[in-house]
Design a protein around this motif. Structure first.
Motif, mmCIF file in Angstrom:
data_model
loop_
_atom_site.group_PDB
_atom_site.id
_atom_site.type_symbol
_atom_site.label_atom_id
_atom_site.label_comp_id
_atom_site.label_asym_id
_atom_site.label_seq_id
_atom_site.Cartn_x
_atom_site.Cartn_y
_atom_site.Cartn_z
ATOM 1 N N ALA A 15 10.145 9.084 -4.861
ATOM 2 C CA ALA A 15 8.964 8.368 -4.379
ATOM 3 C C ALA A 15 9.096 8.030 -2.901
ATOM 4 O O ALA A 15 8.160 8.194 -2.118
ATOM 5 N N LYS A 16 10.310 7.601 -2.512
ATOM 6 C CA LYS A 16 10.532 7.243 -1.108
ATOM 7 C C LYS A 16 10.370 8.446 -0.194
ATOM 8 O O LYS A 16 9.815 8.344 0.894
ATOM 9 N N THR A 17 10.881 9.584 -0.657
ATOM 10 C CA THR A 17 10.765 10.797 0.143
ATOM 11 C C THR A 17 9.296 11.156 0.339
ATOM 12 O O THR A 17 8.865 11.485 1.447
ATOM 13 N N ALA A 18 8.524 11.049 -0.744
ATOM 14 C CA ALA A 18 7.097 11.369 -0.661
ATOM 15 C C ALA A 18 6.392 10.432 0.306
ATOM 16 O O ALA A 18 5.556 10.857 1.112
ATOM 17 N N VAL A 19 6.768 9.157 0.246
ATOM 18 C CA VAL A 19 6.144 8.162 1.112
ATOM 19 C C VAL A 19 6.485 8.436 2.574
ATOM 20 O O VAL A 19 5.632 8.340 3.459
ATOM 21 N N PRO A 71 2.582 9.647 -8.505
ATOM 22 C CA PRO A 71 2.125 9.360 -9.879
ATOM 23 C C PRO A 71 2.339 7.881 -10.200
ATOM 24 O O PRO A 71 3.189 7.227 -9.598
ATOM 25 N N ALA A 72 1.556 7.380 -11.150
ATOM 26 C CA ALA A 72 1.570 5.946 -11.461
ATOM 27 C C ALA A 72 2.976 5.409 -11.717
ATOM 28 O O ALA A 72 3.346 4.346 -11.222
ATOM 29 N N THR A 73 3.771 6.163 -12.480
ATOM 30 C CA THR A 73 5.102 5.647 -12.826
ATOM 31 C C THR A 73 5.959 5.455 -11.579
ATOM 32 O O THR A 73 6.749 4.521 -11.502
ATOM 33 N N GLN A 74 5.785 6.362 -10.586
ATOM 34 C CA GLN A 74 6.561 6.213 -9.352
ATOM 35 C C GLN A 74 6.047 5.052 -8.517
ATOM 36 O O GLN A 74 6.824 4.338 -7.881
ATOM 37 N N GLN A 75 4.725 4.860 -8.515
ATOM 38 C CA GLN A 75 4.144 3.725 -7.779
ATOM 39 C C GLN A 75 4.740 2.414 -8.273
ATOM 40 O O GLN A 75 5.166 1.567 -7.490
ATOM 41 N N ILE A 76 4.744 2.271 -9.592
ATOM 42 C CA ILE A 76 5.218 1.018 -10.173
ATOM 43 C C ILE A 76 6.692 0.798 -9.850
ATOM 44 O O ILE A 76 7.103 -0.276 -9.418
ATOM 45 N N PHE A 118 0.823 -1.206 0.000
ATOM 46 C CA PHE A 118 0.000 0.000 0.000
ATOM 47 C C PHE A 118 0.859 1.260 0.000
ATOM 48 O O PHE A 118 0.538 2.256 -0.650
ATOM 49 N N ILE A 119 1.961 1.200 0.738
ATOM 50 C CA ILE A 119 2.868 2.342 0.793
ATOM 51 C C ILE A 119 3.343 2.715 -0.617
ATOM 52 O O ILE A 119 3.505 3.881 -0.951
ATOM 53 N N CYS A 120 3.524 1.680 -1.424
ATOM 54 C CA CYS A 120 4.021 1.918 -2.785
ATOM 55 C C CYS A 120 2.973 2.570 -3.679
ATOM 56 O O CYS A 120 3.313 3.128 -4.708
ATOM 57 N N CYS A 121 1.693 2.446 -3.319
ATOM 58 C CA CYS A 121 0.700 3.047 -4.206
ATOM 59 C C CYS A 121 -0.021 4.180 -3.508
ATOM 60 O O CYS A 121 -1.229 4.347 -3.625
ATOM 61 N N HIS A 122 0.729 4.943 -2.747
ATOM 62 C CA HIS A 122 0.154 6.102 -2.100
ATOM 63 C C HIS A 122 -0.439 7.042 -3.151
ATOM 64 O O HIS A 122 0.196 7.310 -4.163
ATOM 65 N N PRO A 123 -1.671 7.528 -2.906
ATOM 66 C CA PRO A 123 -2.352 8.335 -3.932
ATOM 67 C C PRO A 123 -1.565 9.565 -4.387
ATOM 68 O O PRO A 123 -1.794 10.070 -5.496
ATOM 69 N N GLN A 124 -0.647 10.047 -3.539
ATOM 70 C CA GLN A 124 0.130 11.222 -3.949
ATOM 71 C C GLN A 124 1.197 10.892 -4.992
ATOM 72 O O GLN A 124 1.725 11.783 -5.654
ATOM 73 N N ALA A 135 20.418 6.309 -13.634
ATOM 74 C CA ALA A 135 20.424 7.499 -12.780
ATOM 75 C C ALA A 135 19.026 8.103 -12.679
ATOM 76 O O ALA A 135 18.583 8.493 -11.600
ATOM 77 N N ALA A 136 18.323 8.139 -13.817
ATOM 78 C CA ALA A 136 16.975 8.713 -13.821
ATOM 79 C C ALA A 136 16.041 7.871 -12.961
ATOM 80 O O ALA A 136 15.206 8.410 -12.218
ATOM 81 N N MET A 137 16.198 6.545 -13.061
ATOM 82 C CA MET A 137 15.332 5.669 -12.272
ATOM 83 C C MET A 137 15.646 5.780 -10.792
ATOM 84 O O MET A 137 14.748 5.820 -9.955
ATOM 85 N N GLU A 138 16.942 5.857 -10.488
ATOM 86 C CA GLU A 138 17.381 6.030 -9.100
ATOM 87 C C GLU A 138 16.695 7.255 -8.503
ATOM 88 O O GLU A 138 16.155 7.234 -7.391
ATOM 89 N N GLN A 139 16.697 8.327 -9.295
ATOM 90 C CA GLN A 139 16.114 9.586 -8.847
ATOM 91 C C GLN A 139 14.602 9.441 -8.638
ATOM 92 O O GLN A 139 14.051 9.929 -7.657
#
Lengths: 123, 427
Positions: free
Chosen positions: B165-169, B127-132, B119-125, B156-160
């Motif tokens: 996403a982790k920061t938002a979570v 965007p879909a690409t970050q959730q995945i 659930f943490i991974c699909c936090h509504p805040q 590097a882009a994916m790392e970012q």
């Protein structure tokens, strides 16, 4: 005597095998099976779909209760079985060891068969 | 030699399958995603060192949780300059404690731990690409490199993306106490949607990216199976897994040798994956017994009708049209109506289908498939010039080269037909 070899393993782990690993295991098992078949000792063999596809009918009530999932929640699940012909328990264990070398991990339950109907379904 | 290889394969599979539960439990202890991940990583390293020698622990997941928790506490103490834990060899003798933890794992925490992690991974805040990306990294344990390859971006882009996403979570403050019934079912729905997104990322791949992205489908199926194991009596989760299996079963037949799209009607059905279809059929069968319909079940039922037809002409389009009607009511969207139109064209002919989609023209103006379907219907009605125009619009909107190539093939056929039958039509 006929023996059932019931194959138990952690389903989540087997489900995490790569396709290559799964194929390799199946290939090795097929060698053991072919060997038994040539000796006329191999009965029906089944690999079961995951327990998420299972349904349980509890018969103690009337009408019986239909439940989703396997009969029991256990660490290892029944994933398949063999019916084989063996002289005695030692002989059956030998077959189980051969299968085990082809597919390490998990457990085999070796159960003598009481009543056996070969059945009539085509594979 | 082969023994060592199979040992490592075994350990690998054990670590992968233990991951969701172990990281989920560690997250509950540490209440910090980074700390939980790091602790799990440490436990895995320890496992790779000790398991080949000592053999597998009785309960690999419990072992990883305990060793991970101890290493995490150890790290935290070190950081806080507090007393260190006893030396490693003391805690690596885990047999008794392992039994104790294993017992506790069977309790109710287990389910909520994994659900929370998902659930943490699909936090509504997010965007879909970050959730995945987050789910693939945290729950599936794919490396950043693997995920980057699947999304066709640099490491590097994916790392970012994952860090963001982790920061938002971390800021989002997901509650750690066990959720109530309503909250649990909301989480379940969000997680199911996220798994469906992961699948679609793989499923919608084409051309050169098929190989890189196909593993996303396998991963989504694994996650859906995990979810169903946690909630074995949820018909929508059965429907979700069924849908994914039935769709993925056609993977081997969906593209030709050049990566071009092969339509359902033209696919070699002998190349469909039969065990996957069998499992998908069994699941939708089970789900429908509950008589609690939902969008995943309806879509799975539609997929099952396609899978059950040994030849395209045996497809039960009447039933499929009815199911799309149901889906329209459950989840109204112009795209669903467009799909229903395809079924209508098979049952009532192209004019009825065209009448159904013409009102959607404005809302679906930017949708590739709308123009593709419209072009095909116009073509069936013999309105070649308008069909050509619709196909041109589709090409302009095609997202992938395979999509564009597919429409171009239609146009080529159209041109050839026109030249060949031009005189006949003119009369």
């Amino acid at each position: 005597m006929l023996y059932a070899i019931l194959c138990y393993h952690d389903e989540a782990m087997v489900g995490s095998w790569s396709k290559d690993h799964d194929d390799a295991v199946m290939e090795k098992l097929a060698v053991v099976q072919d060997n038994l078949a040539k000796q006329g000792r191999l009965g029906p063999v089944a690999r079961l779909l995951p327990t998420t596809a299972a349904t349980t009918l509890r018969k103690e009530g009337d009408p019986p209760l239909v439940l989703d999932g396997p009969f029991a929640e256990t660490k290892e699940q029944l994933l398949g079985f063999y019916i084989i012909e063996a002289k005695d328990l030692d002989d059956a264990l030998e077959v189980a060891r051969d299968l085990g070398r082809a597919n390490p991990g998990g457990s085999y339950e070796i159960r003598p068969v009481g009543v056996f109907h070969p059945g009539s379904v085509a594979s | 030699m082969s023994n060592i290889a199979s040992d490592l394969a075994w350990i690998d599979a054990a670590l992968i399958s233990a991951r969701p539960q172990a990281v989920g439990a560690l997250l509950r202890y540490f209440r910090d995603l980074d700390l939980a991940e790091e602790a799990f990583q440490n436990a895995c390293l320890r496992a790779l060192k000790t398991w080949p020698q000592n053999g597998p622990p009785r309960d690999a997941t419990a072992w990883l949780i305990m060793v991970g928790r101890n290493s995490g506490i150890d790290d935290a103490r070190r950081r806080n300059k507090l007393a260190e834990l006893p030396p490693e060899d003391v805690i690596s003798d885990t047999d008794d404690a392992e039994g104790e933890i294993a017992e506790r794992l069977d309790g109710s925490h287990y389910r909520d731990d994994i659900l929370r992690l998902l659930f943490i991974c699909c936090h509504p805040q997010l965007p879909a690409t970050q959730q995945i990306a987050l789910a693939l990294r945290i729950v599936s344990g794919l490396t950043v490199k693997q995920i980057a390859r699947a999304f066709l971006v640099t490491e590097a882009a994916m790392e970012q993306r994952i860090t963001r996403a982790k920061t938002a979570v971390a800021k989002a403050d997901v509650p750690f106490e066990a959720p109530g019934a309503v909250e649990r079912s909301e989480r379940l729905a969000a997680v199911a949607a996220m798994i469906y997104l992961v699948f679609n990322e793989g499923y919608s791949a084409s051309g050169d990216s098929i190989k890189e992205r196909a593993p996303l489908c396998d991963e989504a199926i694994r996650l859906a199976r995990l979810l169903l194991r946690l909630f074995p009596a949820e018909p929508e989760i059965m429907g979700l897994l069924s849908l994914l299996l039935l769709q993925h079963a056609r993977a081997g037949a969906r593209y030709d040798a050049d990566g071009g799209i092969v339509l359902l009607d033209d696919q070699d059905r002998g190349r469909w994956n039969k065990p996957m279809i069998a499992e998908g059929m069994a699941l939708i069968d089970k789900a429908m017994r509950h008589r609690r319909s939902g969008p995943y079940q309806v879509q799975a039922a539609i997929a099952a009708l396609h899978s059950g037809a040994t030849h395209p002409s045996e497809t039960d389009w009447t039933q499929i049209e009815l199911l799309y009607r149901t889906l329209e009511m459950q989840q109204p969207s112009p795209v669903v109506t467009l799909n229903r139109a395809v079924a209508v064209s098979k049952v009532q002919g192209p004019q009825a289908a065209l009448d159904l989609i013409e009102p959607l023209a404005k809302r679906l103006a930017g949708y590739f498939n709308f123009h593709g379907v419209r072009g095909a219907l116009l073509l069936q009605l013999g309105r070649a010039t308008e069909a050509r125009c619709a196909f041109d619009q589709a090409i302009a909107l095609a997202g992938t080269t395979a999509e564009a190539a597919h429409i171009r093939m239609h146009i080529d056929r159209l041109m050839a037909d026109c030249t060949a039958s031009g005189t006949a039509h003119a009369k």
